[in-house]
Design a protein around this motif. Structure first.
Motif, PDB file in Angstrom:
ATOM      1  N   ALA A  76      -2.078  -2.091 -21.093  1.00  0.00           N
ATOM      2  CA  ALA A  76      -0.950  -1.829 -21.982  1.00  0.00           C
ATOM      3  C   ALA A  76      -0.484  -0.384 -21.904  1.00  0.00           C
ATOM      4  N   PHE A  77      -1.425   0.541 -21.730  1.00  0.00           N
ATOM      5  CA  PHE A  77      -1.072   1.956 -21.664  1.00  0.00           C
ATOM      6  C   PHE A  77      -0.838   2.358 -20.215  1.00  0.00           C
ATOM      7  N   SER A  78       0.259   1.858 -19.678  1.00  0.00           N
ATOM      8  CA  SER A  78       0.606   2.156 -18.289  1.00  0.00           C
ATOM      9  C   SER A  78       2.109   2.337 -18.182  1.00  0.00           C
ATOM     10  N   GLU A  79       2.509   2.862 -17.033  1.00  0.00           N
ATOM     11  CA  GLU A  79       3.936   3.041 -16.777  1.00  0.00           C
ATOM     12  C   GLU A  79       4.665   1.702 -16.673  1.00  0.00           C
ATOM     13  N   LEU A  80       3.946   0.652 -16.294  1.00  0.00           N
ATOM     14  CA  LEU A  80       4.563  -0.680 -16.229  1.00  0.00           C
ATOM     15  C   LEU A  80       5.029  -1.127 -17.612  1.00  0.00           C
ATOM     16  N   SER A  81       4.234  -0.854 -18.628  1.00  0.00           N
ATOM     17  CA  SER A  81       4.606  -1.209 -19.994  1.00  0.00           C
ATOM     18  C   SER A  81       5.814  -0.398 -20.458  1.00  0.00           C
ATOM     19  N   VAL A  82       5.823   0.881 -20.117  1.00  0.00           N
ATOM     20  CA  VAL A  82       6.960   1.729 -20.476  1.00  0.00           C
ATOM     21  C   VAL A  82       8.223   1.214 -19.803  1.00  0.00           C
ATOM     22  N   ARG A  83       8.110   0.824 -18.534  1.00  0.00           N
ATOM     23  CA  ARG A  83       9.262   0.299 -17.798  1.00  0.00           C
ATOM     24  C   ARG A  83       9.751  -1.020 -18.411  1.00  0.00           C
ATOM     25  N   ALA A  84       8.828  -1.869 -18.829  1.00  0.00           N
ATOM     26  CA  ALA A  84       9.221  -3.137 -19.455  1.00  0.00           C
ATOM     27  C   ALA A  84       9.970  -2.878 -20.759  1.00  0.00           C
ATOM     28  N   LEU A  85       9.488  -1.935 -21.559  1.00  0.00           N
ATOM     29  CA  LEU A  85      10.181  -1.600 -22.806  1.00  0.00           C
ATOM     30  C   LEU A  85      11.554  -0.982 -22.536  1.00  0.00           C
TER      31      LEU A  85
END
Length: 157
Positions: A76-85
């Motif tokens: 959850a604490f990754s750049e992938l999550s930031v990109r999804a948001l």
């Protein structure tokens, strides 16, 4: 798969089904019904807005599903999550802009039909999309700060 995210994944899936049904079954029926009552240059651009707004809606649902998958994988604490948001935020803003652009046509139809509640319904969609976009932006910023703190903590011995 974790139980908490399984429920949310099912909820995301169940949110998409009525919209898909509306796009496939509902809007064509509305178009056929309304074609006899309203001019085509009012009706068809509004229906186009509705169909086009379904694209960012489903993109946002896919991004939400991916975000839940990242949570499942303890990522959850990754750049992938930031990109999804970030993608969810952009999709919500796109929906808001599309419906705001279609509001003059909603006004004309509501004026013709003497239905002021139609304008309120259109504004609810616009403002709800803005609320989702702002919430996604706040979550994106919060997650980005948490990732920065986590990476700083990882570097500290």
């Amino acid at each position: 798969m974790k139980r908490e995210t399984l429920f949310l994944k099912i909820a995301v899936f169940l949110i998409g089904i009525p919209i898909l049904a509306l796009c496939i079954l509902g809007l064509p029926r509305v178009a056929i019904e309304a074609a006899g009552h309203y001019p085509a240059y009012w009706l068809y651009p509004l229906l186009t807005v509705m169909y086009v707004s379904a694209i960012p809606f489903f993109v946002a649902l896919v991004q939400a599903f991916r975000l839940l998958s990242y949570i499942d994988k303890n990522n959850a604490f990754s750049e992938l999550s930031v990109r999804a948001l970030k993608n969810i935020k952009y999709c919500a803003f796109a929906i808001s802009i599309l419906y705001a652009a279609g509001m003059p046509l909603v006004y004309l139809i509501a004026e013709e039909d003497d239905a002021p509640g139609l304008i309120v319904l259109g504004m609810v969609i616009v403002f709800a999309s803005i609320v989702v976009a702002v919430f996604a932006a706040v979550l994106q910023k919060l997650l980005k700060n948490a990732i920065d703190i986590k990476s700083e903590n990882d570097l500290t011995v």
